[in-house]
Design a protein around this motif. Structure first.
Motif, PDB file in Angstrom:
ATOM      1  N   PRO A  85      15.540 -37.548 -52.278  1.00  0.00           N
ATOM      2  CA  PRO A  85      14.247 -37.889 -52.888  1.00  0.00           C
ATOM      3  C   PRO A  85      13.362 -38.756 -52.003  1.00  0.00           C
ATOM      4  O   PRO A  85      12.177 -38.916 -52.301  1.00  0.00           O
ATOM      5  N   ASN A  86      13.923 -39.278 -50.911  1.00  0.00           N
ATOM      6  CA  ASN A  86      13.170 -40.172 -50.042  1.00  0.00           C
ATOM      7  C   ASN A  86      12.928 -39.632 -48.640  1.00  0.00           C
ATOM      8  O   ASN A  86      12.270 -40.307 -47.839  1.00  0.00           O
ATOM      9  N   HIS A  87      13.438 -38.444 -48.320  1.00  0.00           N
ATOM     10  CA  HIS A  87      13.215 -37.958 -46.957  1.00  0.00           C
ATOM     11  C   HIS A  87      13.449 -36.465 -46.843  1.00  0.00           C
ATOM     12  O   HIS A  87      14.144 -35.859 -47.655  1.00  0.00           O
ATOM     13  N   ILE A  88      12.830 -35.886 -45.810  1.00  0.00           N
ATOM     14  CA  ILE A  88      13.152 -34.541 -45.335  1.00  0.00           C
ATOM     15  C   ILE A  88      13.324 -34.658 -43.830  1.00  0.00           C
ATOM     16  O   ILE A  88      12.383 -35.022 -43.118  1.00  0.00           O
ATOM     17  N   ASP A  89      14.500 -34.384 -43.338  1.00  0.00           N
ATOM     18  CA  ASP A  89      14.825 -34.527 -41.924  1.00  0.00           C
ATOM     19  C   ASP A  89      14.905 -33.151 -41.283  1.00  0.00           C
ATOM     20  O   ASP A  89      15.575 -32.249 -41.800  1.00  0.00           O
ATOM     21  N   THR A  90      14.242 -32.966 -40.157  1.00  0.00           N
ATOM     22  CA  THR A  90      14.174 -31.652 -39.520  1.00  0.00           C
ATOM     23  C   THR A  90      14.465 -31.749 -38.025  1.00  0.00           C
ATOM     24  O   THR A  90      14.373 -32.825 -37.423  1.00  0.00           O
ATOM     25  N   THR A  91      14.811 -30.608 -37.458  1.00  0.00           N
ATOM     26  CA  THR A  91      14.940 -30.475 -36.005  1.00  0.00           C
ATOM     27  C   THR A  91      13.926 -29.444 -35.541  1.00  0.00           C
ATOM     28  O   THR A  91      13.822 -28.358 -36.108  1.00  0.00           O
ATOM     29  N   ILE A  92      13.169 -29.797 -34.508  1.00  0.00           N
ATOM     30  CA  ILE A  92      12.175 -28.910 -33.912  1.00  0.00           C
ATOM     31  C   ILE A  92      12.753 -28.333 -32.624  1.00  0.00           C
ATOM     32  O   ILE A  92      13.352 -29.055 -31.830  1.00  0.00           O
ATOM     33  N   ASN A  93      12.601 -27.013 -32.446  1.00  0.00           N
ATOM     34  CA  ASN A  93      13.106 -26.342 -31.232  1.00  0.00           C
ATOM     35  C   ASN A  93      14.588 -26.627 -31.024  1.00  0.00           C
ATOM     36  O   ASN A  93      15.032 -26.999 -29.925  1.00  0.00           O
ATOM     37  N   LYS A  94      15.359 -26.426 -32.056  1.00  0.00           N
ATOM     38  CA  LYS A  94      16.767 -26.773 -32.050  1.00  0.00           C
ATOM     39  C   LYS A  94      17.529 -26.038 -30.955  1.00  0.00           C
ATOM     40  O   LYS A  94      17.314 -24.861 -30.692  1.00  0.00           O
ATOM     41  N   ASN A  95      18.428 -26.786 -30.283  1.00  0.00           N
ATOM     42  CA  ASN A  95      19.306 -26.253 -29.241  1.00  0.00           C
ATOM     43  C   ASN A  95      18.537 -25.703 -28.036  1.00  0.00           C
ATOM     44  O   ASN A  95      18.972 -24.750 -27.385  1.00  0.00           O
ATOM     45  N   THR A  96      17.399 -26.308 -27.775  1.00  0.00           N
ATOM     46  CA  THR A  96      16.633 -25.970 -26.572  1.00  0.00           C
ATOM     47  C   THR A  96      16.331 -27.266 -25.823  1.00  0.00           C
ATOM     48  O   THR A  96      16.466 -28.364 -26.374  1.00  0.00           O
ATOM     49  N   TRP A 100      13.481 -31.843 -30.556  1.00  0.00           N
ATOM     50  CA  TRP A 100      13.181 -33.189 -31.041  1.00  0.00           C
ATOM     51  C   TRP A 100      13.273 -33.186 -32.560  1.00  0.00           C
ATOM     52  O   TRP A 100      13.468 -32.136 -33.177  1.00  0.00           O
ATOM     53  N   ARG A 101      13.154 -34.360 -33.143  1.00  0.00           N
ATOM     54  CA  ARG A 101      13.334 -34.500 -34.586  1.00  0.00           C
ATOM     55  C   ARG A 101      12.063 -35.018 -35.240  1.00  0.00           C
ATOM     56  O   ARG A 101      11.349 -35.850 -34.676  1.00  0.00           O
TER      57      ARG A 101
END
Length: 215
Positions: A85-96, A100-101
């Motif tokens: 309820p307090n966050h959404i955590d993502t990875t951008i361009n994963k495994n490249t 970044w996050r």
């Protein structure tokens, strides 16, 4: 590439949705993070179509309050890793090499529970070592200068937030324009506070120092 991060305090009003659509048109972000949606999945799907984005991830509201939403464009390489309820955590361009996050964050509004938000940040820090950007409404200030009007914020309360930022090795990205992001009017005075901010690790700041996030 840009990100738009906004505490809209409810997407039920068509005027608010129009304001969001105008911001998206002007800023042209690849990712939009919304805190306090105060609405349901059906309404968020309408918003997604209105701003012409392909993807939506929702954290449902609780008892008609709260709620988080993350929108991103079709060709943007984003993976949702964890959420609450307090966050959404993502990875951008994963495994490249360009990985970044990005974490969209909403601090606990209940002062007595706010330490749980800071513990959550510390847990997120240890999840992945990629350059990290965390932005949103943290519901707290770091110094008394970030507040105008009302009672003085307890030093210990601000120190807990500062400790969490230090533990996560965050750099405050600062702001442009009016120094406060939240206000509340009372009969004879108004309180202004800077509750929304962008935070990044040195690795992220070095990589993207020529780019800006919109908060």
């Amino acid at each position: 590439m840009s990100l738009l991060v906004w505490n809209c305090r409810g997407l039920g009003n068509p005027l608010t949705v129009n304001q969001l659509a105008d911001l998206v048109w002007v800023k042209d972000p690849s990712v939009v993070f919304i805190a306090e949606t105060w609405t349901d999945k059906a309404r968020l799907e309408q918003v997604k179509r209105r701003i012409q984005f392909k993807n939506l991830f929702e954290v449902p509201r609780r008892n008609k309050v709260g709620g988080l939403a993350l929108f991103w464009k079709e060709d943007f390489n984003l993976n949702v890793e964890t959420f609450s309820p307090n966050h959404i955590d993502t990875t951008i361009n994963k495994n490249t090499p360009e990985e970044w996050r990005f974490t969209g964050f909403y601090g606990e509004p209940d002062t007595q529970k706010r330490h749980e938000s800071w513990d959550k940040l510390r847990v997120l820090k240890n999840r992945r070592a990629s350059p990290w950007l965390c932005a949103g409404d943290f519901n707290e200030i770091t110094h008394q200068s970030e507040k105008s009007g009302g009672r003085t914020r307890p030093h210990s309360q601000m120190q807990l937030f500062r400790d969490a930022l230090d533990d996560c090795s965050f750099i405050d990205l600062g702001y442009v324009g009016f120094p406060y992001t939240w206000h509340k009017h009372f009969a004879d005075y108004t309180i202004f506070e800077r509750l929304d901010r962008g935070l990044a690790t040195a690795e992220w700041f070095t990589r993207f120092r020529e780019q800006k996030s919109t908060i």
